[in-house]
Design a protein around this motif. Structure first.
Motif: not given
Length: 366
Positions: A76-80, A208-212, A229-238
């Motif tokens: 349930g994450i925006d791929p961007a 929900a937050h910019q710094n996680v 293969i790994g992946w990460g998710t966070g705010a668009p700026g991160l």
């Protein structure tokens, strides 16, 4: 000419990562339970996808678009808001590189994943080690070390090598107390082994937050350690920052194809999780049944158990005894744990044999 190139002082201070061994001191191949790999292997769908991967002469999709889309649908994450890495190790390294440098500080807990220290030093930052709470993460100890120089805080949940776990409330409390300009990196390499009802809320915080930043890997429950293969998710700026400095073709075409098939085979993931929970519980119960022999398995939410040797049988002797019995596990003196062994959960027969071997060694040691 005289002299030679001299590395930066912070690079010289790095102790190279030491992977889990697969053979004994004499070179004899042993059953490898030292690297937390999946004893069930790899999803058959992923193995089938390997044969259909794009031609090796062609560069892979640099953005792993199909794989990011599948991960987005699953979680349930925006791929961007997803960034791919060469294992989650690359994401951990570039998180430090993107936000810390000389004069900055990176905090992690004692007995945390050894890559955090390397990631901090690699970019010239100063690693700051927080005291543990009986080998687990102590939120108050972490927060007490935050200063105006803090840029990144690494927390593995579940933690490696101890297996300890911070519940949702503690993760939220840690984040709420951090300054907004400090990046909280929650390393969830073992998240799929955690019972759904114990989920720590990290993905929601990252949404929900910019710094996680939350990182995950295909190396553990998906059984794709060899594909990196790994992946990460966070705010668009991160995510934008990490995309600027990651490798441009960091996930191979074969890796992308296999990971995409693995994501679609959640039945394999569920089977691996159920196997781990059952065998981990049986193994811990067998160790606890030894009574006062001085073997203390720490509570674990991962696919391994850290055993403390607090009696006559030492961790080194147990390590050598298990090698004689055909198993290589992880002895951790280089991580400040000479009194401990980390043992990956293997097959039912392997775990029964290891428990019986440890019981025999403990009895002989007195």
């Amino acid at each position: 000419m005289t002299g030679a190139p001299v590395p930066k002082s912070w690079i010289s201070a790095i102790h190279a990562y030491v992977p889990g061994k697969s053979a004994g001191a004499d070179g004899r191949p042993l059953i490898k339970l030292s690297a937390n790999e999946n004893p069930l292997g790899t999803s058959p769908l992923a193995l089938a996808a390997r044969a259909d991967a794009a031609a090796a002469a062609l560069y892979p999709d640099p953005d792993s678009k199909a794989l990011r889309a599948a991960l987005g649908t699953l979680h349930g994450i925006d791929p961007a808001r997803i960034v791919m890495g060469t294992g989650s190790d690359e994401i951990l390294h570039i998180a430090a590189q993107g936000y810390a440098g000389p004069g900055d500080e990176v905090i992690y807990v004692r007995y945390g994943f050894s890559v955090y220290d390397i990631a901090a030093r690699r970019c010239g930052a100063t690693p700051i080690v927080a005291p543990d709470a009986d080998y687990g993460t102590d939120v108050d100890a972490l927060l007490a070390l935050v200063t105006e120089r803090t840029r990144v805080v690494f927390v593995a949940n579940p933690n490696n090598p101890t297996g300890s776990f911070l519940p949702k409330g503690e993760i939220a409390r840690l984040h709420a107390a951090l300054p907004a300009d400090v990046v909280l990196v929650i390393d969830q390499a073992y998240a799929e082994y955690v019972a759904p009802e114990d989920e720590d809320g990290a993905l929601a915080l990252a949404e929900a937050h910019q710094n996680v930043l939350v990182t995950r890997t295909f190396s553990k429950i998906y059984g794709l350690a060899g594909e990196r293969i790994g992946w990460g998710t966070g705010a668009p700026g991160l995510v934008d920052t990490l995309n600027r400095i990651r490798g441009p073709f960091n996930v191979s075409a074969t890796g992308q194809a296999m990971a995409l098939a693995a994501v679609r085979d959640q039945a394999f993931v569920e089977a691996a999780s159920a196997h781990n929970a059952q065998e981990r519980s049986r193994f811990v119960a067998a160790l606890e049944a030894l009574g006062n022999r001085g073997l203390r398995p720490l509570p674990s939410q991962a696919n391994f158990v850290l055993i403390l040797f607090e009696g006559a049988l030492t961790a080194e002797a147990a390590y050598n005894g298990l090698a004689e019995a055909g198993y290589i596990v992880r002895w951790l003196p280089n991580q400040g744990l000479p009194q401990a062994l980390r043992i990956t959960i293997g097959t039912a027969a392997q775990m029964d044999d290891i428990a019986q071997t440890l019981a025999r060694l403990a009895e002989v040691a007195g």
